[in-house]
Design a protein around this motif. Structure first.
Motif, PDB file in Angstrom:
ATOM      1  N   UNK A 148       0.897  -1.015  -0.072  1.00 42.56           N
ATOM      2  CA  UNK A 148      -0.067  -0.305   0.024  1.00 42.56           C
ATOM      3  C   UNK A 148       0.907   1.211  -0.091  1.00 42.56           C
ATOM      4  N   UNK A 149       0.249   2.259  -0.730  1.00 46.84           N
ATOM      5  CA  UNK A 149       1.010   3.723  -0.605  1.00 46.84           C
ATOM      6  C   UNK A 149       0.550   4.255   0.674  1.00 46.84           C
ATOM      7  N   UNK A 150       1.307   4.701   1.418  1.00 44.46           N
ATOM      8  CA  UNK A 150       0.996   5.462   2.678  1.00 44.46           C
ATOM      9  C   UNK A 150       0.241   6.788   2.402  1.00 44.46           C
ATOM     10  N   UNK A 151      -0.762   6.999   3.190  1.00 43.59           N
ATOM     11  CA  UNK A 151      -1.443   8.398   2.906  1.00 43.59           C
ATOM     12  C   UNK A 151      -2.783   8.329   1.879  1.00 43.59           C
ATOM     13  N   UNK A 183      -1.429   1.128  -4.464  1.00 46.08           N
ATOM     14  CA  UNK A 183      -0.695  -0.006  -3.956  1.00 46.08           C
ATOM     15  C   UNK A 183       0.032  -0.584  -5.225  1.00 46.08           C
ATOM     16  N   UNK A 184       1.118  -1.173  -5.083  1.00 40.06           N
ATOM     17  CA  UNK A 184       2.026  -1.880  -6.349  1.00 40.06           C
ATOM     18  C   UNK A 184       2.193  -3.304  -5.924  1.00 40.06           C
ATOM     19  N   UNK A 185       2.407  -4.097  -6.988  1.00 40.96           N
ATOM     20  CA  UNK A 185       2.955  -5.522  -6.856  1.00 40.96           C
ATOM     21  C   UNK A 185       4.340  -5.106  -6.654  1.00 40.96           C
ATOM     22  N   UNK A 191      -1.697  -1.804  -8.659  1.00 43.16           N
ATOM     23  CA  UNK A 191      -2.577  -2.916  -7.878  1.00 43.16           C
ATOM     24  C   UNK A 191      -3.700  -2.224  -7.345  1.00 43.16           C
ATOM     25  N   UNK A 192      -3.671  -1.048  -7.175  1.00 48.02           N
ATOM     26  CA  UNK A 192      -4.929  -0.006  -6.709  1.00 48.02           C
ATOM     27  C   UNK A 192      -4.981   1.215  -7.375  1.00 48.02           C
ATOM     28  N   UNK A 193      -6.057   1.814  -7.382  1.00 49.87           N
ATOM     29  CA  UNK A 193      -5.979   3.294  -7.889  1.00 49.87           C
ATOM     30  C   UNK A 193      -7.098   3.822  -7.068  1.00 49.87           C
ATOM     31  N   UNK A 201     -15.585   8.304  -1.894  1.00 53.15           N
ATOM     32  CA  UNK A 201     -14.928   6.819  -1.847  1.00 53.15           C
ATOM     33  C   UNK A 201     -15.123   6.183  -3.030  1.00 53.15           C
ATOM     34  N   UNK A 202     -13.919   6.123  -3.441  1.00 50.05           N
ATOM     35  CA  UNK A 202     -13.904   5.368  -4.892  1.00 50.05           C
ATOM     36  C   UNK A 202     -12.666   4.584  -4.729  1.00 50.05           C
ATOM     37  N   UNK A 203     -12.417   3.463  -5.077  1.00 55.69           N
ATOM     38  CA  UNK A 203     -11.334   2.596  -4.903  1.00 55.69           C
ATOM     39  C   UNK A 203     -11.333   1.591  -6.166  1.00 55.69           C
ATOM     40  N   UNK A 204     -10.183   1.307  -6.857  1.00 55.25           N
ATOM     41  CA  UNK A 204     -10.300   0.003  -7.718  1.00 55.25           C
ATOM     42  C   UNK A 204      -8.990  -0.676  -7.160  1.00 55.25           C
ATOM     43  N   UNK A 205      -9.301  -2.067  -7.176  1.00 54.67           N
ATOM     44  CA  UNK A 205      -8.175  -3.167  -6.938  1.00 54.67           C
ATOM     45  C   UNK A 205      -7.986  -4.125  -7.871  1.00 54.67           C
ATOM     46  N   UNK A 206      -6.754  -4.359  -8.127  1.00 56.11           N
ATOM     47  CA  UNK A 206      -6.458  -5.432  -9.354  1.00 56.11           C
ATOM     48  C   UNK A 206      -6.911  -6.684  -9.052  1.00 56.11           C
TER      49      UNK A 206
END
Length: 230
Positions: A148-151, A183-185, A191-193, A201-206
C-alpha cells in the motif's frame, strides 16, 4: 438501521444447469457473499441500457463493478493485442455508465480487477493488454503480495503489505485523469487506484477480494455507503 444496498455488476452468458440451457445473469457467489459478510445487502446489476445506469445508481448506497473479460481496446484508443480476449461490448457500455453515474452522484464505488481497469479507462487512462507472470495457472487463482502507498485511502484500509488473491493478465498503464496509484506489486504493476483528492469513496483493486477472507476493502465500501445514507 437497515443494511446498505450494494449493487454488483454481472455477466450475461449462456449457462447450463439441470435440464436447462438458457441465457443468464451470471456472477460468482463470492461477490454477493463478500458484500453480505461486510454487513450489506447485495443486488445484481445485469447488463442493461446504459441510459438507465444513473437511475439504477440513484437507488443504491454503493456499487461494485466485478471482474470479468478484457475491456475492448477501442475504449482506450488501442488496437487489440493477439492475447486480448473477445470484446464484451454490452457489458463495457453498461459498466462504464455505472461508473460514470457513481462518480457523478458521489456513490461509493469499488472496482475489482476488470472493474478497476474500467474505472481507469472511464477517466481517460489506458491499459497494458498483457502481463507475463501474473497468472500462475489458467483457471486457478494465485496469490502475491501488494504494498500500500501511505496516505491513500487504500493505505488507510490495509497499510503495509498484504497477500491477495489474484488472476489477471491486464493492468493499468497510463493513469486516468485525477487518479493515483495506491498499491503496487513487487514488479511495479499498479494494484490499486483511487482519486487523488476530493473524489469521495472510490477505489479500484487489481486483485479479487471475493476469493479471500480479507474484508477490509469491502468493509470500507460498506461503511462509506452507510454514512452516505445519512
Amino acid at each position: 438501521m437497515s443494511r446498505p444496498l450494494i449493487g454488483v455488476s454481472t455477466y450475461r452468458e449462456h449457462a447450463r444447469w439441470g435440464v436447462w440451457e438458457l441465457e443468464v445473469a451470471l456472477l460468482a457467489i463470492g461477490y454477493p457473499r463478500l458484500v453480505q459478510s461486510a454487513g450489506a445487502l447485495a443486488v445484481l446489476l445485469p447488463p442493461d441500457d446504459p441510459a438507465h445506469a444513473a437511475a439504477a445508481v440513484a437507488r443504491l448506497d454503493g456499487v461494485v463493478v466485478a471482474g470479468g473479460p478484457d475491456v475492448e481496446p477501442v475504449r482506450y484508443g488501442a488496437e487489440p493485442d493477439p492475447r486480448t480476449g473477445p470484446p464484451a461490448r454490452e457489458r463495457d457500455a453498461w459498466e462504464l455508465a455505472l461508473i460514470e453515474a457513481a462518480l457523478a452522484q458521489g456513490t461509493p464505488l469499488l472496482g475489482v480487477c476488470r472493474g478497476m481497469q474500467l474505472l481507469n479507462v472511464a477517466l481517460g487512462g489506458t491499459l497494458v493488454q498483457h502481463l507475463d507472470g501474473h497468472v500462475e495457472r489458467v483457471g486457478t487463482f494465485g496469490t502475491h503480495p501488494v504494498t500500500a502507498v501511505p496516505g491513500t485511502l487504500y493505505g488507510a484500509l490495509a497499510p503495509g503489505v498484504s497477500v491477495v488473491p489474484t488472476y489477471h493478465h491486464q493492468a493499468v498503464d497510463r493513469l486516468g485523469t485525477g487518479l493515483v496509484a495506491s498499491a503496487f506489486a513487487e514488479d511495479g504493476t499498479v494494484e490499486a487506484v483511487e482519486p487523488a483528492e476530493g473524489g469521495g469513496w472510490v477505489l479500484g483493486v487489481q486483485w479479487h477480494p471475493e476469493m479471500g477472507d480479507d474484508l477490509r476493502v469491502v468493509r470500507g465500501l460498506v461503511s462509506a455507503a452507510a454514512e452516505g445514507r445519512g
